[in-house]
Every structure is written in structure tokens, then in C-alpha cells.
Design a protein around this motif. Structure first.
Motif, PDB file in Angstrom:
ATOM      1  N   MET A   1       9.655  44.202  82.622  1.00  0.00           N
ATOM      2  CA  MET A   1      10.146  42.836  82.671  1.00  0.00           C
ATOM      3  C   MET A   1       9.264  42.043  83.632  1.00  0.00           C
ATOM      4  SD  MET A   1      13.906  41.403  83.900  1.00  0.00           S
ATOM      5  CE  MET A   1      14.801  42.354  82.731  1.00  0.00           C
ATOM      6  N   ASN A   2       8.780  40.910  83.168  1.00  0.00           N
ATOM      7  CA  ASN A   2       7.952  40.074  84.043  1.00  0.00           C
ATOM      8  C   ASN A   2       8.833  39.097  84.834  1.00  0.00           C
ATOM      9  OD1 ASN A   2       8.549  37.837  82.416  1.00  0.00           O
ATOM     10  ND2 ASN A   2       6.722  38.084  81.169  1.00  0.00           N
ATOM     11  N   GLY A   3       8.183  38.311  85.686  1.00  0.00           N
ATOM     12  CA  GLY A   3       8.923  37.382  86.530  1.00  0.00           C
ATOM     13  C   GLY A   3       9.735  36.378  85.744  1.00  0.00           C
ATOM     14  N   PHE A   4       9.167  35.876  84.671  1.00  0.00           N
ATOM     15  CA  PHE A   4       9.871  34.891  83.858  1.00  0.00           C
ATOM     16  C   PHE A   4      11.154  35.488  83.293  1.00  0.00           C
ATOM     17  CE2 PHE A   4      10.781  33.164  79.630  1.00  0.00           C
ATOM     18  CZ  PHE A   4      11.074  31.854  79.967  1.00  0.00           C
ATOM     19  N   HIS A   5      11.049  36.681  82.726  1.00  0.00           N
ATOM     20  CA  HIS A   5      12.224  37.307  82.129  1.00  0.00           C
ATOM     21  C   HIS A   5      13.260  37.688  83.189  1.00  0.00           C
ATOM     22  CE1 HIS A   5       9.338  37.917  78.753  1.00  0.00           C
ATOM     23  NE2 HIS A   5      10.378  37.392  78.141  1.00  0.00           N
ATOM     24  N   GLY A   6      12.804  38.102  84.347  1.00  0.00           N
ATOM     25  CA  GLY A   6      13.731  38.428  85.432  1.00  0.00           C
ATOM     26  C   GLY A   6      14.502  37.216  85.903  1.00  0.00           C
ATOM     27  N   LEU A   7      13.783  36.104  86.087  1.00  0.00           N
ATOM     28  CA  LEU A   7      14.459  34.875  86.506  1.00  0.00           C
ATOM     29  C   LEU A   7      15.357  34.353  85.399  1.00  0.00           C
ATOM     30  CD1 LEU A   7      14.887  32.737  88.675  1.00  0.00           C
ATOM     31  CD2 LEU A   7      12.890  31.526  87.785  1.00  0.00           C
ATOM     32  N   LEU A   8      14.908  34.464  84.171  1.00  0.00           N
ATOM     33  CA  LEU A   8      15.709  34.022  83.032  1.00  0.00           C
ATOM     34  C   LEU A   8      17.011  34.821  82.939  1.00  0.00           C
ATOM     35  CD1 LEU A   8      15.734  32.050  80.656  1.00  0.00           C
ATOM     36  CD2 LEU A   8      14.593  33.812  79.291  1.00  0.00           C
ATOM     37  N   ALA A   9      16.949  36.111  83.226  1.00  0.00           N
ATOM     38  CA  ALA A   9      18.156  36.946  83.187  1.00  0.00           C
ATOM     39  C   ALA A   9      19.170  36.480  84.235  1.00  0.00           C
ATOM     40  CB  ALA A   9      17.793  38.413  83.403  1.00  0.00           C
ATOM     41  N   SER A  10      18.712  36.226  85.455  1.00  0.00           N
ATOM     42  CA  SER A  10      19.647  35.764  86.485  1.00  0.00           C
ATOM     43  C   SER A  10      20.179  34.375  86.126  1.00  0.00           C
ATOM     44  CB  SER A  10      19.014  35.778  87.875  1.00  0.00           C
ATOM     45  OG  SER A  10      17.924  34.896  87.972  1.00  0.00           O
ATOM     46  N   ALA A  11      19.343  33.519  85.561  1.00  0.00           N
ATOM     47  CA  ALA A  11      19.804  32.194  85.136  1.00  0.00           C
ATOM     48  C   ALA A  11      20.855  32.319  84.034  1.00  0.00           C
ATOM     49  CB  ALA A  11      18.622  31.345  84.655  1.00  0.00           C
ATOM     50  N   GLY A  12      20.674  33.274  83.138  1.00  0.00           N
ATOM     51  CA  GLY A  12      21.661  33.497  82.082  1.00  0.00           C
ATOM     52  C   GLY A  12      23.004  33.942  82.641  1.00  0.00           C
ATOM     53  N   VAL A  13      22.977  34.835  83.624  1.00  0.00           N
ATOM     54  CA  VAL A  13      24.217  35.275  84.260  1.00  0.00           C
ATOM     55  C   VAL A  13      24.891  34.091  84.959  1.00  0.00           C
ATOM     56  CG1 VAL A  13      25.177  36.740  86.085  1.00  0.00           C
ATOM     57  CG2 VAL A  13      23.492  37.676  84.489  1.00  0.00           C
ATOM     58  N   LEU A  14      24.103  33.274  85.642  1.00  0.00           N
ATOM     59  CA  LEU A  14      24.656  32.097  86.309  1.00  0.00           C
ATOM     60  C   LEU A  14      25.246  31.117  85.294  1.00  0.00           C
ATOM     61  CD1 LEU A  14      21.890  31.686  89.009  1.00  0.00           C
ATOM     62  CD2 LEU A  14      24.325  32.127  89.467  1.00  0.00           C
ATOM     63  N   GLY A  15      24.587  30.960  84.158  1.00  0.00           N
ATOM     64  CA  GLY A  15      25.133  30.103  83.106  1.00  0.00           C
ATOM     65  C   GLY A  15      26.477  30.613  82.609  1.00  0.00           C
ATOM     66  N   GLY A  16      26.594  31.931  82.457  1.00  0.00           N
ATOM     67  CA  GLY A  16      27.868  32.524  82.053  1.00  0.00           C
ATOM     68  C   GLY A  16      28.946  32.302  83.088  1.00  0.00           C
ATOM     69  N   LEU A  17      28.586  32.452  84.360  1.00  0.00           N
ATOM     70  CA  LEU A  17      29.550  32.216  85.443  1.00  0.00           C
ATOM     71  C   LEU A  17      29.993  30.753  85.451  1.00  0.00           C
ATOM     72  CD1 LEU A  17      31.161  33.149  87.881  1.00  0.00           C
ATOM     73  CD2 LEU A  17      29.094  32.890  89.273  1.00  0.00           C
ATOM     74  N   PHE A  18      29.059  29.844  85.220  1.00  0.00           N
ATOM     75  CA  PHE A  18      29.419  28.423  85.180  1.00  0.00           C
ATOM     76  C   PHE A  18      30.381  28.137  84.028  1.00  0.00           C
ATOM     77  CE2 PHE A  18      28.438  23.821  84.485  1.00  0.00           C
ATOM     78  CZ  PHE A  18      28.868  23.377  85.720  1.00  0.00           C
ATOM     79  N   ALA A  19      30.161  28.789  82.887  1.00  0.00           N
ATOM     80  CA  ALA A  19      31.078  28.616  81.753  1.00  0.00           C
ATOM     81  C   ALA A  19      32.479  29.112  82.107  1.00  0.00           C
ATOM     82  CB  ALA A  19      30.540  29.354  80.525  1.00  0.00           C
ATOM     83  N   LEU A  20      32.561  30.237  82.822  1.00  0.00           N
ATOM     84  CA  LEU A  20      33.869  30.750  83.259  1.00  0.00           C
ATOM     85  C   LEU A  20      34.545  29.793  84.236  1.00  0.00           C
ATOM     86  CD1 LEU A  20      33.062  34.544  83.752  1.00  0.00           C
ATOM     87  CD2 LEU A  20      34.450  33.505  81.940  1.00  0.00           C
ATOM     88  N   LEU A  21      33.767  29.241  85.158  1.00  0.00           N
ATOM     89  CA  LEU A  21      34.330  28.275  86.103  1.00  0.00           C
ATOM     90  C   LEU A  21      34.825  27.024  85.380  1.00  0.00           C
ATOM     91  CD1 LEU A  21      31.758  28.564  89.031  1.00  0.00           C
ATOM     92  CD2 LEU A  21      34.062  29.544  88.911  1.00  0.00           C
ATOM     93  N   THR A  22      34.090  26.597  84.358  1.00  0.00           N
ATOM     94  CA  THR A  22      34.493  25.438  83.557  1.00  0.00           C
ATOM     95  C   THR A  22      35.803  25.727  82.833  1.00  0.00           C
ATOM     96  OG1 THR A  22      32.186  24.795  83.268  1.00  0.00           O
ATOM     97  CG2 THR A  22      33.781  23.872  81.706  1.00  0.00           C
ATOM     98  N   ALA A  23      35.895  26.911  82.236  1.00  0.00           N
ATOM     99  CA  ALA A  23      37.123  27.297  81.539  1.00  0.00           C
ATOM    100  C   ALA A  23      38.301  27.349  82.518  1.00  0.00           C
ATOM    101  CB  ALA A  23      36.929  28.649  80.852  1.00  0.00           C
ATOM    102  N   ASN A  24      38.048  27.790  83.732  1.00  0.00           N
ATOM    103  CA  ASN A  24      39.111  27.838  84.738  1.00  0.00           C
ATOM    104  C   ASN A  24      39.605  26.430  85.089  1.00  0.00           C
ATOM    105  OD1 ASN A  24      40.868  29.168  86.605  1.00  0.00           O
ATOM    106  ND2 ASN A  24      39.485  28.521  88.236  1.00  0.00           N
ATOM    107  N   VAL A  25      38.692  25.477  85.183  1.00  0.00           N
ATOM    108  CA  VAL A  25      39.108  24.091  85.446  1.00  0.00           C
ATOM    109  C   VAL A  25      39.971  23.589  84.290  1.00  0.00           C
ATOM    110  CG1 VAL A  25      38.326  21.699  85.722  1.00  0.00           C
ATOM    111  CG2 VAL A  25      37.169  23.533  86.960  1.00  0.00           C
TER     112      VAL A  25
END
Length: 130
Positions: A1-25
Motif C-alpha cells: 500500500m502506498n501513501g495515497f492508498h494509506g491516507l485514502l483508507a483513513s479518510a474512508g474510515v473518517l467518512g464512515g464515522l462522520f456518516a454515523l455521527l450524522t445519523a445520530n444527530v
């Protein structure tokens, strides 16, 4: 995994967490019967949900933008990827800490680690730009 894919993976997890926080609101709004705002002090769960969501929205996009810019600008890929995962851990800690009475270690750790990523990525961006 290169740097781009590594950062993209963490960004994807953060996007999922943001969706959960939105659903909670949405869920807390429905439970409280409040369409706009936080409904006052009698709706503490809604206030916490809104502030948790807003705090995430205030910090995470800028951190990710800076980390992506750092990676593009030539920062060490491993360092950028690690910072992305520190940001994930920080935001998860903050979410859990927001559910507890303040002050607490989880919320403080989440806030401080988020700030560390923000400052570190900002300094690296300035360094790479000059």
C-alpha cells in the motif's frame, strides 16, 4: 500500500464515522422532536450529538486536506499515513469522550491528538512550500 492508498483508507474510515455521527444527530432530533437547533437544556443528548458532529466537521476536513497536500508535496508517505490513523484514533476517542461527563481523558486525548495532527500537518505544509 502506498501513501495515497494509506491516507485514502483513513479518510474512508473518517467518512464512515462522520456518516454515523450524522445519523445520530438525525436520531436525536427525531427523539426530541426538534427540527432546528438543539431544543434547549432539556435535550442534552441532542446537544451532545450536534456538538460532536460539528466538532468533527470543524477539524477533520482541514486535517485531511493538509495531509493530502503534504503527501503531494513530498512529505514522507509513512509519516502522512500514520498521521491519518492518529486522526482516526483521535476522533474515535473524542466521540466516546463526548458521551461522558466533562472533563474526561478520552475527550481531552481526542482533542489534543487532533490538534497535534493539525499543527504537524500545517507546519509540514509550510515547510514544503518554502
Amino acid at each position: 500500500m502506498n501513501g495515497f492508498h494509506g491516507l485514502l483508507a483513513s479518510a474512508g474510515v473518517l467518512g464512515g464515522l462522520f456518516a454515523l455521527l450524522t445519523a445520530n444527530v438525525f436520531s436525536q432530533r427525531f427523539k426530541a422532536g426538534v427540527k432546528l437547533g438543539t431544543g434547549g437544556p432539556e435535550h442534552q443528548a441532542l446537544l451532545v450529538a450536534v456538538r460532536t458532529h460539528a466538532n468533527f466537521a470543524e477539524y477533520v476536513p482541514l486535517c485531511l486536506l493538509l495531509l493530502a497536500g503534504d503527501l503531494y508535496g513530498g512529505a514522507p508517505a509513512g509519516l502522512v499515513v500514520k498521521a491519518g490513523w492518529v486522526l482516526v484514533a483521535a476522533r474515535v476517542a473524542h466521540v466516546f469522550g463526548m458521551q461522558l461527563p466533562a472533563p474526561n481523558k478520552s475527550r481531552a486525548a481526542g482533542a489534543l491528538l487532533t490538534l497535534a495532527v493539525l499543527v504537524g500537518a500545517s507546519l509540514e505544509a509550510v515547510y514544503l512550500a518554502i
